[in-house]
Motif scaffolding. Structure first.
Motif, PDB file in Angstrom:
ATOM      1  N   THR A  46       0.820  -1.199   0.000  1.00 55.65           N
ATOM      2  CA  THR A  46       0.000   0.000   0.000  1.00 55.65           C
ATOM      3  C   THR A  46       0.861   1.259   0.000  1.00 55.65           C
ATOM      4  N   GLU A  47       1.641   1.442   1.042  1.00 58.71           N
ATOM      5  CA  GLU A  47       2.498   2.617   1.153  1.00 58.71           C
ATOM      6  C   GLU A  47       1.698   3.899   0.983  1.00 58.71           C
ATOM      7  N   GLN A  48       0.472   3.905   1.535  1.00 53.22           N
ATOM      8  CA  GLN A  48      -0.381   5.070   1.360  1.00 53.22           C
ATOM      9  C   GLN A  48       0.109   6.237   2.209  1.00 53.22           C
ATOM     10  N   GLY A  49      -0.084   7.434   1.689  1.00 55.40           N
ATOM     11  CA  GLY A  49       0.232   8.633   2.428  1.00 55.40           C
ATOM     12  C   GLY A  49       1.696   8.985   2.478  1.00 55.40           C
ATOM     13  N   GLN A  50       2.543   8.282   1.706  1.00 54.30           N
ATOM     14  CA  GLN A  50       3.964   8.583   1.711  1.00 54.30           C
ATOM     15  C   GLN A  50       4.337   9.396   0.480  1.00 54.30           C
ATOM     16  N   ASP A  51       5.394  10.134   0.604  1.00 56.45           N
ATOM     17  CA  ASP A  51       5.867  10.951  -0.510  1.00 56.45           C
ATOM     18  C   ASP A  51       6.939  10.172  -1.248  1.00 56.45           C
ATOM     19  N   GLU A  66      -0.209   9.792  -3.455  1.00 52.24           N
ATOM     20  CA  GLU A  66      -0.739   8.844  -2.477  1.00 52.24           C
ATOM     21  C   GLU A  66      -0.705   7.417  -3.013  1.00 52.24           C
ATOM     22  N   LEU A  67      -1.036   7.233  -4.263  1.00 54.29           N
ATOM     23  CA  LEU A  67      -1.019   5.921  -4.901  1.00 54.29           C
ATOM     24  C   LEU A  67      -0.137   6.009  -6.137  1.00 54.29           C
ATOM     25  N   SER A  68       0.722   5.028  -6.306  1.00 54.92           N
ATOM     26  CA  SER A  68       1.590   5.027  -7.474  1.00 54.92           C
ATOM     27  C   SER A  68       1.865   3.591  -7.870  1.00 54.92           C
ATOM     28  N   ARG A  96      -5.430   7.465   0.605  1.00 53.86           N
ATOM     29  CA  ARG A  96      -5.182   8.373   1.731  1.00 53.86           C
ATOM     30  C   ARG A  96      -4.163   9.401   1.286  1.00 53.86           C
ATOM     31  N   SER A  97      -4.596  10.639   1.254  1.00 49.01           N
ATOM     32  CA  SER A  97      -3.742  11.703   0.738  1.00 49.01           C
ATOM     33  C   SER A  97      -2.687  12.097   1.760  1.00 49.01           C
ATOM     34  N   ARG A 101      -6.350  12.893   4.376  1.00 47.49           N
ATOM     35  CA  ARG A 101      -7.736  12.716   3.959  1.00 47.49           C
ATOM     36  C   ARG A 101      -7.901  11.353   3.298  1.00 47.49           C
ATOM     37  N   ALA A 102      -8.986  10.664   3.647  1.00 46.88           N
ATOM     38  CA  ALA A 102      -9.237   9.333   3.094  1.00 46.88           C
ATOM     39  C   ALA A 102     -10.380   9.405   2.090  1.00 46.88           C
ATOM     40  N   TYR A 103     -10.231   8.683   0.998  1.00 44.66           N
ATOM     41  CA  TYR A 103     -11.243   8.636  -0.059  1.00 44.66           C
ATOM     42  C   TYR A 103     -11.482   7.188  -0.468  1.00 44.66           C
ATOM     43  N   ASP A 104     -12.726   6.900  -0.866  1.00 44.26           N
ATOM     44  CA  ASP A 104     -13.008   5.667  -1.589  1.00 44.26           C
ATOM     45  C   ASP A 104     -12.865   6.003  -3.066  1.00 44.26           C
ATOM     46  N   THR A 105     -11.892   5.383  -3.705  1.00 39.57           N
ATOM     47  CA  THR A 105     -11.518   5.788  -5.054  1.00 39.57           C
ATOM     48  C   THR A 105     -11.621   4.621  -6.029  1.00 39.57           C
ATOM     49  N   CYS A 106     -12.337   4.842  -7.110  1.00 40.56           N
ATOM     50  CA  CYS A 106     -12.426   3.857  -8.182  1.00 40.56           C
ATOM     51  C   CYS A 106     -11.316   4.135  -9.188  1.00 40.56           C
TER      52      CYS A 106
END
Length: 264
Positions: A46-51, A66-68, A96-97, A101-106
């Motif tokens: 996941t590694e969400q929220g990291q730069d 946030e996602l890559s 997760r930005s 901030r958390a989003y449900d993202t398609c």
């Protein structure tokens, strides 16, 4: 458009790729649709929220990194989409930005293995933040819209999509059946009745909003025992095709394009 509707529980990305490889082999599938929260998110992918310090050509512009494709799950799915030459619609993943901030993202992956759409749910539940732009992406067959979960029941969410005259509207969802679990165990026949009634209710809701649009509607739900109601289906002006089971299942359909409907 040849569409594979995947009524699946949460999967590890390796399982998702294996199932797609099996279910899309031997026929000219153009798009695979998963339900909401389709993939599990283990910490190692996941590694969400990291730069990220990834090179620009390996990054996805998703509002701050946030996602890559550093996310090995997304990378594996993108590689499969490119190898098979199909669109893959990941019903939703948690985004997760960097400002938490958390989003449900398609996320929609195109046949080139690139991001075709990142749609943040505009009617989120719980502590998630709302997106601001409707979900639309271009395909070779025409424009395709996305409504997540219960957004399909909101007139305000349909209007901006239908104004763009899409050929298809996708509805990834995870909608638990509204029935007392004790009653369902004691009277399983009532559960079957409720399951059938859900199909009818969805069909009527879609038909009331698309009566003058001539647009196909495809819904991917999770199985009944995996947080959904098993109500995956295709709805078109001239027919409805429900899944044959409330358990894990795959529904392969050919959608009818608006031009073909008018010609008939």
């Amino acid at each position: 458009m040849r569409l594979l509707i995947c009524q699946t529980p949460r999967l590890m990305y390796v399982q998702a790729v294996e199932l797609l490889n099996r279910e899309t082999a031997g026929w000219d599938c153009q798009m695979a649709l998963f339900p909401e929260f389709a993939l599990e998110h283990p910490p190692q992918c996941t590694e969400q929220g990291q730069d990220y310090a990834a090179p620009a050509h390996r990054r996805l512009d998703l509002g701050g990194g946030e996602l890559s494709f550093n996310n090995v799950g997304l990378l594996a799915m993108a590689n499969f989409a490119k190898r098979r030459g199909i669109y893959i619609v990941l019903g939703s993943v948690e985004e997760r930005s960097l400002d938490s901030r958390a989003y449900d993202t398609c996320l929609v992956l195109n046949p080139q293995g690139e991001i075709a759409l990142k749609y943040r749910k505009m009617s989120p539940v719980g502590n998630k933040h709302a997106g601001t732009e409707p979900g639309l992406f271009e395909t070779e067959e025409g424009l395709v819209g996305v409504l997540m979960g219960a957004e399909v029941e909101e007139e305000v969410r349909w209007a901006p999509l239908l104004a763009r005259q899409p050929c298809l509207v996708l509805n990834p969802t995870r909608a638990p059946m509204q029935m007392d679990p004790v009653l369902a165990r004691c009277h399983p026949e009532l559960q079957v009745v409720a399951w059938h009634r859900n199909f009818v209710d969805i069909q009527r809701a879609v038909e009331s909003r698309t009566r003058h649009a001539g647009v196909a509607f495809a819904r991917a739900d999770a199985p009944l025992q995996a947080g959904g109601a098993g109500t995956s289906m295709l709805v078109e002006p001239h027919r409805s095709v429900p899944t044959s089971s409330w358990n894990a299942a795959f529904l392969a359909v050919d959608t009818t394009l608006p031009g073909e409907l008018r010609s008939h």
